[in-house]
Design an enzyme around this catalytic site. Structure first.
Site, short mmCIF file in Angstrom:
data_model
loop_
_atom_site.label_atom_id
_atom_site.label_comp_id
_atom_site.label_asym_id
_atom_site.label_seq_id
_atom_site.Cartn_x
_atom_site.Cartn_y
_atom_site.Cartn_z
CB SER A 146 39.78 33.22 0.59
OG SER A 146 38.81 34.70 0.44
CE1 TYR B 197 42.47 35.00 -4.00
CE2 TYR B 197 40.52 35.79 -3.16
CZ TYR B 197 41.60 35.43 -3.20
OH TYR B 197 42.39 35.04 -1.49
#
Ligand SMILES: NC(=O)c1ccc[n+]([C@@H]2O[C@H](COP(=O)([O-])OP(=O)(O)OC[C@H]3O[C@@H](n4cnc5c(N)ncnc54)[C@H](O)[C@@H]3O)[C@@H](O)[C@H]2O)c1
Length: 255
Positions: free
Chosen positions: A141, A154
């Site tokens: 990501s 995250y």
């Protein structure tokens, strides 16, 4: 003069495992790779969805929970041959600041995104090496490359995925296995923002600031492109963001 290398590596004759294939980027990637001629094996926890998708693609569906060692062992036993592993299973499970950190949520985030990914990759590595032209692709990501406010669990986990990809590329330099990372920015999928916020209205609001968020098929296209380069070409890292999001970052940096 020797002939130039072929421009692309055909999918036909290659087996690709896609994790978290029952929804979003995983489902789109499975469909795209099947269209490229790969023999696709879809792994996920939700067999109802998976079986339907696999039937539509002429692919195989197998149960897989990357956080469960027995599930990974049973999965690996059923895929004796694998050329491509797409480590897509993952997600964000809260967006709380560290001051309010829910440690169970942190553990879950690391279990799925990092430990689960390592567990399956380790188990499939001998087969990927035996392929003679193997690929391990990590879905990271942009959160794994820079820092964002909110969702530290995250962000930290995807930094872990980025480090894993970088380290494995060094470890495997003398093996016939490429290590590829794709780092998407904001992608509108049904479940990602919902898991993170726990609320449909808040999940929809996540995308409102971006004029045209990516869709799962945009990311799947990039994954298929990287995997079909000739095998001497290692696409180390692909950062894929919606153009509007890229512009916002620029304004932020300059402002
Ligand atoms: N949507 C985004 O904005 C975005 C941006 C960057 C990166 N990503 C990454 O892309 C990947 C796919 O996300 P998505 O947006 O398609 O969301 P998604 O929630 O639709 O996909 C995640 C998939 O992982 C599966 N999964 C979760 N835990 C699992 C486990 N223990 N074992 C097996 N499968 C498991 C889920 O069932 C789901 O199918 C994730 O790794 C996510 O972190 C998403």
């Amino acid at each position: 003069m020797s002939a130039p290398p072929s421009r692309s590596l055909p999918g036909t004759g290659r087996t690709a495992v896609v994790t978290g294939a029952s929804s979003g980027i995983g489902a789109a990637t499975a469909a795209r790779l099947a269209a490229e001629g790969f023999d696709v094996v879809l792994g996920a926890r939700r067999m109802d969805r998976l079986t339907e998708l696999a039937a539509a693609l002429g692919a195989r569906a197998l149960p897989l929970d990357v956080t469960d060692a027995a599930s990974v062992d049973a999965f690996v036993a059923q895929v004796p041959r694998v050329d491509v592993l797409v480590n897509n299973a993952g997600g964000a499970f809260d967006a709380k600041p560290v001051a309010e950190a829910d440690l169970d949520s942190w553990a879950r985030t690391f279990e799925v995104n990092v430990l689960g990914t390592v567990r399956l990759t380790k188990a499939l590595l001998p087969a990927l090496i035996a392929s003679g032209a193997g690929d391990v692709l990590f879905v990271g990501s942009t959160a794994g490359l820079v820092s964002y406010e909110g969702g530290a669990s995250y962000t930290a986990a995807k930094h872990g995925v980025h480090t894993l990809a970088e380290t494995m590329r060094l470890e495997l330099f003398d093996q016939p296995v490429r290590v590829i990372e794709i780092a998407p920015g904001m992608v509108r999928t049904d479940e990602f923002a919902l898991n993170r916020t726990g609320d449909r209205e808040k999940a929809d609001a996540v995308y409102r600031g971006v004029r045209a968020p990516l869709v799962a098929e945009d990311v799947a296209d990039c994954i298929a492109w990287a995997l079909t380069r000739p095998h001497h070409v290692n696409v180390d890292l692909l950062v894929v963001r919606p153009r509007a999001q890229a512009a916002q970052h620029k304004v932020h940096r300059e402002g």
